[in-house]
Design an enzyme around this catalytic site. Structure first.
Site, PDB file in Angstrom:
ATOM      1  N   ASP A   1       0.864  -1.180   0.000  1.00 25.01           N
ATOM      2  CA  ASP A   1       0.000   0.000   0.000  1.00 25.01           C
ATOM      3  C   ASP A   1       0.902   1.232   0.000  1.00 25.01           C
ATOM      4  O   ASP A   1       2.138   1.136  -0.150  1.00 25.01           O
ATOM      5  CB  ASP A   1      -1.008  -0.041   1.163  1.00 25.01           C
ATOM      6  CG  ASP A   1      -0.375   0.204   2.521  1.00 25.01           C
ATOM      7  OD1 ASP A   1       0.877   0.319   2.615  1.00 25.01           O
ATOM      8  OD2 ASP A   1      -1.124   0.289   3.511  1.00 25.01           O
TER       9      ASP A   1
ATOM     10  N   CYS B   1       2.975  -3.220   4.133  1.00 32.20           N
ATOM     11  CA  CYS B   1       2.161  -2.064   4.521  1.00 32.20           C
ATOM     12  C   CYS B   1       2.854  -1.406   5.707  1.00 32.20           C
ATOM     13  O   CYS B   1       4.016  -1.727   5.999  1.00 32.20           O
ATOM     14  CB  CYS B   1       0.709  -2.439   4.809  1.00 32.20           C
ATOM     15  SG  CYS B   1       0.413  -3.449   6.269  1.00 32.20           S
TER      16      CYS B   1
ATOM     17  N   THR C   1       2.358  -1.566   9.016  1.00 25.92           N
ATOM     18  CA  THR C   1       2.629  -2.478  10.124  1.00 25.92           C
ATOM     19  C   THR C   1       2.876  -3.910   9.675  1.00 25.92           C
ATOM     20  O   THR C   1       3.320  -4.742  10.479  1.00 25.92           O
ATOM     21  CB  THR C   1       1.423  -2.532  11.072  1.00 25.92           C
ATOM     22  OG1 THR C   1       0.287  -3.020  10.320  1.00 25.92           O
ATOM     23  CG2 THR C   1       1.105  -1.163  11.652  1.00 25.92           C
TER      24      THR C   1
ATOM     25  N   HIS D   1      10.051 -23.710   9.263  1.00 25.83           N
ATOM     26  CA  HIS D   1       8.987 -24.363  10.042  1.00 25.83           C
ATOM     27  C   HIS D   1       7.592 -24.200   9.441  1.00 25.83           C
ATOM     28  O   HIS D   1       6.761 -25.084   9.594  1.00 25.83           O
ATOM     29  CB  HIS D   1       8.964 -23.801  11.473  1.00 25.83           C
ATOM     30  CG  HIS D   1      10.126 -24.249  12.303  1.00 25.83           C
ATOM     31  ND1 HIS D   1      10.199 -24.041  13.664  1.00 25.83           N
ATOM     32  CD2 HIS D   1      11.282 -24.897  11.962  1.00 25.83           C
ATOM     33  CE1 HIS D   1      11.349 -24.530  14.129  1.00 25.83           C
ATOM     34  NE2 HIS D   1      12.023 -25.045  13.115  1.00 25.83           N
TER      35      HIS D   1
ATOM     36  N   HIS E   1       6.853 -30.452  10.841  1.00 23.97           N
ATOM     37  CA  HIS E   1       6.359 -29.137  10.413  1.00 23.97           C
ATOM     38  C   HIS E   1       5.359 -29.270   9.264  1.00 23.97           C
ATOM     39  O   HIS E   1       4.424 -28.478   9.163  1.00 23.97           O
ATOM     40  CB  HIS E   1       7.526 -28.233  10.027  1.00 23.97           C
ATOM     41  CG  HIS E   1       8.488 -28.033  11.147  1.00 23.97           C
ATOM     42  ND1 HIS E   1       8.143 -27.395  12.317  1.00 23.97           N
ATOM     43  CD2 HIS E   1       9.786 -28.423  11.298  1.00 23.97           C
ATOM     44  CE1 HIS E   1       9.169 -27.389  13.137  1.00 23.97           C
ATOM     45  NE2 HIS E   1      10.189 -28.009  12.547  1.00 23.97           N
TER      46      HIS E   1
END
Ligand code: RB5
Length: 151
Positions: free
Chosen positions: A16, A73, A75, A106, A141
């Protein structure tokens, strides 16, 4: 060289407006490493709604058209939330190198999300390098990631 680094030729990337500047730095960084980077927007600092930009990239990964993508973005949270709506997407929000390695080892993450407002450029580059030089460990995993989708 890890398998993924040999196999990935094209890497889609999207952000963004908050991630735009970091995206513009990472594109030539990846190209210098020999990757064909597919810029899926956004294309300026003008404000956009991150779901509009991220859904198209997540759909491509979900359909298996690319092995790995990068989304950004402010965060990293909003873009992760969008991407992880898709059943074949495993998007990991990566904020340091070790997290990125483990996201591959993992979780077999096929998208990494970056938090542009909280991740220095040098760390973002190291995160990508760590991911690309890591391999999925499979075994227990694999059993665990197979339990992630909601049926
Ligand atoms: C944009 O201001 C910001 O909300 C967005 O980049 C992201 O951080 C949302 O999760």
């Amino acid at each position: 060289m890890a398998d993924i680094e040999k196999n990935i030729k094209k890497i889609p990337i999207a952000s963004d407006h908050a991630g735009f500047d970091l995206k513009q730095i990472l594109i030539p960084y990846l190209e210098e490493k020999g990757f064909d980077v597919v810029d899926m927007g956004c294309y300026s600092n003008e404000s956009v709604d991150y779901p509009d930009i991220i859904h198209p990239l997540a759909k491509e990964i979900n359909e298996g058209n690319y092995e790995f993508g990068i989304i950004i973005c402010g965060t990293g949270n909003g873009v992760s939330m969008v991407a992880n709506k898709y059943p074949n997407v495993r998007c990991a929000l990566c904020w340091k190198e070790e997290i990125a390695s483990l996201a591959k080892q993992h979780n077999n993450a096929n998208i990494i999300a970056l938090a542009a407002r909280f991740t220095p450029v040098d760390i973002a580059k190291k995160i990508i390098d760590s991911y690309l030089s890591s391999s999925f460990e499979g075994d227990r995993h694999l059993r665990r990631i197979n339990k992630i989708p909601v049926h």
